[in-house]
Design an enzyme around this catalytic site. Structure first.
Site, PDB file in Angstrom:
ATOM      1  N   ASP A 193      13.510   3.227   7.582  1.00 56.54           N
ATOM      2  CA  ASP A 193      12.824   2.767   6.361  1.00 56.54           C
ATOM      3  C   ASP A 193      13.852   2.397   5.300  1.00 56.54           C
ATOM      4  O   ASP A 193      13.724   1.394   4.593  1.00 56.54           O
ATOM      5  CB  ASP A 193      11.919   3.869   5.790  1.00 56.54           C
ATOM      6  CG  ASP A 193      10.714   4.132   6.672  1.00 56.54           C
ATOM      7  OD1 ASP A 193      10.726   3.708   7.826  1.00 56.54           O
ATOM      8  OD2 ASP A 193       9.772   4.785   6.183  1.00 56.54           O
ATOM      9  N   ALA A 200      10.677   4.562   0.592  1.00 53.23           N
ATOM     10  CA  ALA A 200      12.066   4.074   0.657  1.00 53.23           C
ATOM     11  C   ALA A 200      12.268   2.921  -0.319  1.00 53.23           C
ATOM     12  O   ALA A 200      13.308   2.831  -0.982  1.00 53.23           O
ATOM     13  CB  ALA A 200      12.412   3.640   2.076  1.00 53.23           C
ATOM     14  N   ALA A 201      11.254   2.032  -0.443  1.00 51.00           N
ATOM     15  CA  ALA A 201      11.372   0.914  -1.393  1.00 51.00           C
ATOM     16  C   ALA A 201      11.502   1.465  -2.809  1.00 51.00           C
ATOM     17  O   ALA A 201      12.321   0.990  -3.609  1.00 51.00           O
ATOM     18  CB  ALA A 201      10.148   0.009  -1.280  1.00 51.00           C
ATOM     19  N   LEU A 258       4.074   1.332   5.132  1.00 47.75           N
ATOM     20  CA  LEU A 258       4.821   0.098   4.839  1.00 47.75           C
ATOM     21  C   LEU A 258       6.092   0.371   4.022  1.00 47.75           C
ATOM     22  O   LEU A 258       6.620  -0.520   3.372  1.00 47.75           O
ATOM     23  CB  LEU A 258       3.927  -0.921   4.126  1.00 47.75           C
ATOM     24  CG  LEU A 258       2.697  -1.406   4.902  1.00 47.75           C
ATOM     25  CD1 LEU A 258       2.046  -2.585   4.195  1.00 47.75           C
ATOM     26  CD2 LEU A 258       3.039  -1.807   6.333  1.00 47.75           C
ATOM     27  N   GLY A 259       6.554   1.605   4.062  1.00 55.75           N
ATOM     28  CA  GLY A 259       7.869   1.908   3.477  1.00 55.75           C
ATOM     29  C   GLY A 259       7.885   2.013   1.966  1.00 55.75           C
ATOM     30  O   GLY A 259       8.918   1.775   1.338  1.00 55.75           O
ATOM     31  N   SER A 260       6.753   2.436   1.365  1.00 52.89           N
ATOM     32  CA  SER A 260       6.715   2.492  -0.104  1.00 52.89           C
ATOM     33  C   SER A 260       7.718   3.500  -0.663  1.00 52.89           C
ATOM     34  O   SER A 260       8.329   3.249  -1.706  1.00 52.89           O
ATOM     35  CB  SER A 260       5.301   2.811  -0.603  1.00 52.89           C
ATOM     36  OG  SER A 260       4.846   4.037  -0.074  1.00 52.89           O
ATOM     37  N   GLY A 265       2.113   5.021   0.613  1.00 54.90           N
ATOM     38  CA  GLY A 265       1.942   6.107   1.587  1.00 54.90           C
ATOM     39  C   GLY A 265       1.149   5.684   2.803  1.00 54.90           C
ATOM     40  O   GLY A 265       0.404   6.488   3.372  1.00 54.90           O
ATOM     41  N   ALA A 266       1.295   4.419   3.212  1.00 57.38           N
ATOM     42  CA  ALA A 266       0.448   3.902   4.297  1.00 57.38           C
ATOM     43  C   ALA A 266       1.269   3.304   5.427  1.00 57.38           C
ATOM     44  O   ALA A 266       0.745   2.546   6.241  1.00 57.38           O
ATOM     45  CB  ALA A 266      -0.510   2.861   3.730  1.00 57.38           C
ATOM     46  N   PRO A 304       0.837  -1.198   0.000  1.00 56.30           N
ATOM     47  CA  PRO A 304       0.000   0.000   0.000  1.00 56.30           C
ATOM     48  C   PRO A 304       0.877   1.256   0.000  1.00 56.30           C
ATOM     49  O   PRO A 304       1.886   1.312   0.710  1.00 56.30           O
ATOM     50  CB  PRO A 304      -0.806  -0.136   1.296  1.00 56.30           C
ATOM     51  CG  PRO A 304      -0.866  -1.610   1.552  1.00 56.30           C
ATOM     52  CD  PRO A 304       0.454  -2.155   1.060  1.00 56.30           C
TER      53      PRO A 304
END
Ligand code: MEV
Length: 311
Positions: free
Chosen positions: A151, A109-110, A105-107, A102-103, A100
């Site tokens: 992150d 940085a990933a 779970l580190g989107s 911006g929720a 997801p």
């Protein structure tokens, strides 16, 4: 000399902060799991320079930016990557994100790790990991203002580890038996930067109380580390509930996050807490025995819950 016919791929992990978000910004340790899913970037010469972000779950374009266009954080991050690598020209970066967005779970940085890994290969000379790290440190400070670096550390590698901010940061790998957790988004979240700033204002207004809360989070992390190593899931769950309560007292929970935690616990989860910066975004629950029941209870209440195994 750059090879313009190449298409290069890079990957970065999403993350699940198990314990210690926010307090980690203030020097306390935190425990995080790098997720097997995250972001995959494809870099190639295109008709125009652009960075596009696609939601891997829906296939929809989440955002698309061109350099020097709108001044958004995403555009600034893209420009910073090109500047650091001294790249010019119509370089297309296409990133698919499988957590997801911006929720919590580190989107971001990933995305940055995946894009930086693909771009550094694209430059056509061997680049050290430290250069990828330098790029991601820059982009994360654009997205998050004053990030602890947790992150970024999770996006660069998988597994479960204890992270403490510093120069250099301390990263201690932890051995934890694989365990089922249930994750759900609970609603839109403001930027991590604004939530970290809000916790900063809480520290300014109540310095003694805030630092005591941070220290308590540090104690939760120390006990959680022992319980995780033993596979003592009952204690891990209790400590998750305590950590959520401390995050509530920092002002970063929401009615949606609290409700999802209560539903998960009532359905048999051993513990539940927000994960990441809060203010909306994701909650996760520990459900080693009954993940399906917890997923069902959350789905019946309207949450888009799913099960994953960590590490
Ligand atoms: C965000 O994923 C985690 C926070 O602790 C911020 C940070 O550590 O940079 C809220």
């Amino acid at each position: 000399m750059m090879d313009t016919t190449r298409r290069l791929v890079g990957q970065g992990c999403g993350k699940l902060i198990l314990f210690g978000e926010h307090a980690v910004v203030w020097g306390q340790p935190a425990i995080v799991a790098g997720l097997p899913r995250g972001a995959t970037a494809l870099v190639r010469m295109a008709e125009k320079a652009s960075l596009s972000i696609v939601n891997g779950r829906t296939g929809a374009v989440h955002a698309e930016v061109e350099p020097k266009a709108d001044g958004s954080p995403l555009e600034q991050a893209y420009q910073a990557m090109l500047d650091i690598l001294e790249l010019e020209g119509p370089i297309g970066v296409h990133v698919t994100i499988d957590v997801p967005i911006g929720a919590g779970l580190g989107s971001s940085a990933a995305m940055s790790v995946a894009a930086a890994r693909a771009l550094t290969q694209f430059v056509g000379k061997p680049m050290a990991t430290t250069e990828v790290e330098a790029i991601v440190a820059r982009t994360e400070s654009i997205f998050h203002g004053n990030p602890s670096g947790i992150d970024q550390a999770a996006a660069l590698g998988g597994g479960i580890f204890q992270y403490t901010r510093g120069t250099p940061a301390s990263i201690e790998a932890l051995w934890v038996e694989p365990v089922s957790v249930v994750v759900t988004e609970t609603g839109p979240a403001p930027s991590t930067a604004s939530l970290v700033e809000g916790v900063g204002r809480f520290h300014d207004a109540h310095p003694k109380i805030a630092s005591r809360i941070d220290e308590l989070v540090g104690e939760v992390v120390a006990d959680a580390r022992t319980a995780l190593a033993k596979g003592d899931w009952g204690t891990v769950g209790e400590l998750m509930n305590v950590n959520h309560g401390l995050l509530v007292s920092m002002g970063v929970s929401t009615p949606g996050l609290d409700r999802a935690c209560h539903i998960a616990r009532a359905a048999g989860a051993l513990g539940a807490k927000l994960t990441g910066a809060g203010g909306g975004g994701c909650m996760f629950a520990l459900a080693p025995e009954s993940p399906d029941e917890v997923v069902r209870a959350l789905q019946e209440a309207g949450f888009d819950a799913f099960e994953i195994t960590i590490p």
